[in-house]
Design a protein around this motif. Structure first.
Motif, PDB file in Angstrom:
ATOM      1  N   HIS A  72       0.814  -1.208   0.000  1.00 49.87           N
ATOM      2  CA  HIS A  72       0.000   0.000   0.000  1.00 49.87           C
ATOM      3  C   HIS A  72       0.853   1.266   0.000  1.00 49.87           C
ATOM      4  O   HIS A  72       0.317   2.374   0.068  1.00 49.87           O
ATOM      5  CB  HIS A  72      -0.928   0.018   1.219  1.00 49.87           C
ATOM      6  N   LEU A  73       2.166   1.130  -0.032  1.00 47.53           N
ATOM      7  CA  LEU A  73       3.034   2.299  -0.133  1.00 47.53           C
ATOM      8  C   LEU A  73       2.918   2.896  -1.539  1.00 47.53           C
ATOM      9  O   LEU A  73       2.724   2.187  -2.519  1.00 47.53           O
ATOM     10  CB  LEU A  73       4.490   1.919   0.126  1.00 47.53           C
ATOM     11  N   GLY A  75       0.582  -3.370   7.122  1.00 48.24           N
ATOM     12  CA  GLY A  75      -0.370  -2.557   7.870  1.00 48.24           C
ATOM     13  C   GLY A  75       0.268  -1.616   8.858  1.00 48.24           C
ATOM     14  O   GLY A  75      -0.430  -0.805   9.478  1.00 48.24           O
ATOM     15  N   GLY A  76       1.592  -1.690   9.028  1.00 45.27           N
ATOM     16  CA  GLY A  76       2.298  -0.801   9.925  1.00 45.27           C
ATOM     17  C   GLY A  76       2.349  -1.346  11.350  1.00 45.27           C
ATOM     18  O   GLY A  76       1.847  -2.439  11.624  1.00 45.27           O
ATOM     19  N   PRO A  77       2.982  -0.643  12.306  1.00 45.85           N
ATOM     20  CA  PRO A  77       3.632   0.653  12.098  1.00 45.85           C
ATOM     21  C   PRO A  77       4.947   0.518  11.315  1.00 45.85           C
ATOM     22  O   PRO A  77       5.540  -0.547  11.283  1.00 45.85           O
ATOM     23  CB  PRO A  77       3.881   1.146  13.523  1.00 45.85           C
ATOM     24  N   GLY A 134      -3.022   0.421   9.578  1.00 40.29           N
ATOM     25  CA  GLY A 134      -3.702  -0.840   9.359  1.00 40.29           C
ATOM     26  C   GLY A 134      -3.982  -1.176   7.919  1.00 40.29           C
ATOM     27  O   GLY A 134      -4.451  -2.285   7.621  1.00 40.29           O
ATOM     28  N   ALA A 135      -3.772  -0.250   6.999  1.00 35.19           N
ATOM     29  CA  ALA A 135      -4.058  -0.520   5.595  1.00 35.19           C
ATOM     30  C   ALA A 135      -3.147  -1.626   5.082  1.00 35.19           C
ATOM     31  O   ALA A 135      -1.924  -1.556   5.227  1.00 35.19           O
ATOM     32  CB  ALA A 135      -3.870   0.746   4.775  1.00 35.19           C
ATOM     33  N   GLY A 136      -3.743  -2.656   4.491  1.00 37.13           N
ATOM     34  CA  GLY A 136      -2.977  -3.770   3.959  1.00 37.13           C
ATOM     35  C   GLY A 136      -2.675  -4.865   4.945  1.00 37.13           C
ATOM     36  O   GLY A 136      -2.083  -5.887   4.578  1.00 37.13           O
ATOM     37  N   ARG A 170     -10.638  -2.837   3.613  1.00 36.42           N
ATOM     38  CA  ARG A 170     -10.693  -1.598   2.835  1.00 36.42           C
ATOM     39  C   ARG A 170     -10.073  -1.816   1.463  1.00 36.42           C
ATOM     40  O   ARG A 170      -9.090  -2.551   1.323  1.00 36.42           O
ATOM     41  CB  ARG A 170      -9.957  -0.479   3.567  1.00 36.42           C
ATOM     42  N   PRO A 171     -10.646  -1.168   0.437  1.00 37.40           N
ATOM     43  CA  PRO A 171     -10.065  -1.327  -0.905  1.00 37.40           C
ATOM     44  C   PRO A 171      -8.665  -0.709  -0.946  1.00 37.40           C
ATOM     45  O   PRO A 171      -8.391   0.285  -0.256  1.00 37.40           O
ATOM     46  CB  PRO A 171     -11.037  -0.565  -1.813  1.00 37.40           C
ATOM     47  N   PRO A 172      -7.791  -1.281  -1.723  1.00 40.77           N
ATOM     48  CA  PRO A 172      -6.443  -0.705  -1.819  1.00 40.77           C
ATOM     49  C   PRO A 172      -6.489   0.650  -2.496  1.00 40.77           C
ATOM     50  O   PRO A 172      -7.427   0.981  -3.214  1.00 40.77           O
ATOM     51  CB  PRO A 172      -5.685  -1.726  -2.674  1.00 40.77           C
ATOM     52  N   PRO A 173      -5.477   1.475  -2.257  1.00 38.14           N
ATOM     53  CA  PRO A 173      -5.431   2.782  -2.928  1.00 38.14           C
ATOM     54  C   PRO A 173      -5.229   2.600  -4.421  1.00 38.14           C
ATOM     55  O   PRO A 173      -4.884   1.512  -4.887  1.00 38.14           O
ATOM     56  CB  PRO A 173      -4.221   3.457  -2.270  1.00 38.14           C
TER      57      PRO A 173
END
Length: 623
Positions: free
Chosen positions: A348-349, A447-449, A569-571, A577-580
């Protein structure tokens, strides 16, 4: 072209002075002669060697009977002392080498070098044929006007041909000087660069002081020349020799030389005759310059023809130098873009890179960015600058970049150790000069951090911009690459860590973004920080583009590499959630290059590093 052409600086004024048929000499601020032209030697019967360095007043200024003139009564020396801008006269006498005197008509103007007064320019001619009052007055006025006009023309033509404006503008300005000074209309026809072999011409500029609208309508592509031998084409497109055309012949005989190209000019603009000067330089024929006279205008004199030929030769050099400039710039920029790297697509980067070449042709090659996946699945970011601005610097940049890639891939070690190994390798296996760079690892689970782990070798610090617009520079400095090992200093590069907040933007850049000749680096960095804080709502591509537009760097080349972190949390596993949107396909790199460590979408092959990334929970897998 950008800086003035060296071929135009010394030769042009001397060529004109030879053709003037007028004496010209210069004196320094003390009145000593520093330069004489051949006509001065001829008028005074004195060789230059016996005049240079002598006091002009003591050597030349006399009364009609040959007696000395007191220095305080010398008009020319008075101008030197007073600093008045210019003056002229016709009641002075100069002493010839044989002891006789010659009455002169003269004019002076200050000599300025680098904006500072350096003496006087004295222009004079023999006035002995104009002794009675009526003839003296008429000749005085005509001679001064001719001298002033010709000197002004010489200065203006030199200024136009040596200017940094685009070539079409220079040609238009040149024609404004030639019409009506030399003719009633003038035109420049250039050979098409796209169809040079066929000799196709384009009329790039036409000027007429009596029919300006008609002249402009005559500009544009000319009909293609007839096929056949080179002499046949030369009759249509111009050869290598200056040609004097007769309007009667061109209009009356369709097969006459240059009739196909010049008949519309004579037909729409009138004219009695025209001089066609070939524009030829370094064995290349660029086209022709035409100057025509109409009505009762006298024919061009021999000196005017010589001067127009010289102007044509200088214009051809301008065209040839412009061609060489663009060829050199294209070679340098093409090589640079072949060395730049397309960006990998990583989870997601989102990343963006920009590269702006230097404004001058060969000041290119030292700056680079890089982004690639390491063997442990971590994303590596690099920004660097090798000392130098030329093609050699570009080749050295490639050496340093490839060494760093190999070391980073083969050794799962901290950035400080990678830079220490790179310093040793550059010093002992390469002739590359010193380089500054930042080498960073973006570490963290899906998803991080996320955390940035980096080392800095004398490079401007990265800038971190949060999604709220807070900014701060990530300062940590070590020695330049190629310095510690070469000088046996034993210096080290500190490893530094910083948390990367979700939604933040990390910007790596080279010093061309923040430093220029007219702006110190501290002011440039403050300006960068201010504008970056206002662009957090943009996409990462929009962030880079708007930042460059606002800062508007000039002079040195500039490289940018920006990384946008996704929301928290993305990914991560279970994230619904849909990817960017996909990463922008734009890249400053050559379009035929693939991102290192990425899998091509049109070539579905197994990722050779997936196993390594699965074994390393800190890695960021590709999408």
């Amino acid at each position: 072209m950008s800086a003035p052409d060296e071929a135009l600086q010394p030769g042009f004024p001397h060529a004109v002075l030879h053709a003037l048929g007028t004496g010209v000499f210069t004196v320094d601020t003390s009145g000593r002669i520093t330069f004489v032209n051949p006509w001065t030697e001829r008028l005074l019967g004195r060789p230059a060697a016996r005049m240079i360095g002598r006091d002009a007043h003591d050597l030349l200024h006399r009364r009609p009977d040959g007696g000395p003139v007191p220095r305080d009564q010398c008009s020319i020396m008075a101008l030197l002392r007073s600093g008045r801008p210019a003056e002229e006269g016709s009641d002075e006498y100069f002493l010839r080498d044989d002891g006789t005197t010659v009455p002169i008509i003269w004019a002076t103007t200050p000599l300025l070098l680098a904006g500072r007064r350096a003496g006087l320019v004295v222009v004079f001619n023999d006035f002995s044929l104009h002794r009675d009052a009526e003839e003296q007055a008429a000749a005085h006025t005509a001679a001064l006007e001719a001298l002033t006009t010709r000197l002004n023309l010489v200065a203006d033509v030199s200024s136009v041909l040596m200017s940094a404006t685009a070539t079409p503008q220079r040609i238009a300005q040149l024609l404004r000087l030639l019409v009506p000074a030399f003719g009633d209309w003038a035109a420049v026809d250039l050979r098409s660069e796209r169809d040079r072999a066929a000799g196709t011409l384009e009329r790039v500029a036409v000027r007429s002081h009596t029919h300006p609208r008609r002249a402009r309508r005559l500009e544009g592509p000319l009909p293609p020349p007839p096929s056949g031998s080179r002499p046949a084409r030369a009759r249509t497109t111009g050869g290598d020799d200056t040609v004097l055309l007769s309007a009667a012949e061109v209009l009356g005989d369709p097969g006459a030389p240059l009739a196909a190209t010049h008949r519309p000019l004579f037909d729409r603009l009138g004219g009695r005759s025209a001089l066609v000067v070939p524009l030829r330089a370094r064995r290349r024929h660029y086209g022709m310059l035409t100057v025509a006279r109409a009505g009762d205008s006298p024919d061009l004199t021999d000196s005017e023809i010589l001067l127009l030929n010289d102007i044509g030769r200088r214009l051809a050099l301008v065209l040839d130098n412009a061609r060489l400039y663009h060829e050199q710039r294209n070679v340098a920029e093409t090589m640079q873009r072949q060395l730049l790297t397309p960006l990998p697509q990583v989870d997601h980067l989102r990343m963006a890179a920009r590269y702006l070449p230097a404004q001058r042709a060969m000041e290119i090659g030292g700056d680079w960015y890089d982004a690639f996946l390491l063997s442990d699945g971590v994303v590596a970011l690099v920004i660097g600058d090798v000392v130098g601005h030329d093609l050699e610097a570009a080749s050295h940049m490639a050496e340093v970049r490839n060494m760093l890639r190999a070391l980073a891939w083969n050794h799962r070690e901290p950035p400080s150790v990678i830079l220490q190994d790179l310093d040793e390798a550059v010093t002992n296996t390469s002739d590359a000069p010193m380089a500054t760079l930042v080498f960073a690892r973006v570490e963290g689970p899906e998803g991080g951090p996320w955390q940035l782990h980096w080392a800095n070798a004398g490079h401007p610090p990265p800038l971190l911009v949060t999604d709220e617009g807070d900014t701060h520079f990530l300062t940590s400095h070590g020695p330049l690459i190629g310095m510690s090992a070469a000088l046996h200093l034993g210096l080290e590069w500190p490893d530094t860590y910083v948390e990367l907040p979700p939604g933040s933007t990390l910007l790596l850049y080279t010093d061309g973004l923040v430093e220029s000749r007219g702006r110190p680096i501290d002011l440039g960095m403050a300006k960068l920080r201010h504008h970056a804080s206002m662009l957090t709502g943009r996409t990462v591509d929009g962030f880079c583009d708007e930042l460059l537009a606002r800062i508007d760097p000039s002079g040195d080349d500039v490289a940018l590499l920006a990384l946008r972190l996704p929301p928290a949390g993305a990914g991560a596993p279970g994230d619904s959630r849909p990817p960017p949107p996909p990463q922008s396909p734009y890249s400053p790199a050559a379009p035929n290059r693939a991102a290192p460590g990425s899998v091509q979408l049109d070539a579905p092959v197994e990722d050779p590093t997936r196993g390594a990334r699965e074994e390393s929970p800190g890695g960021l897998p590709t999408e």
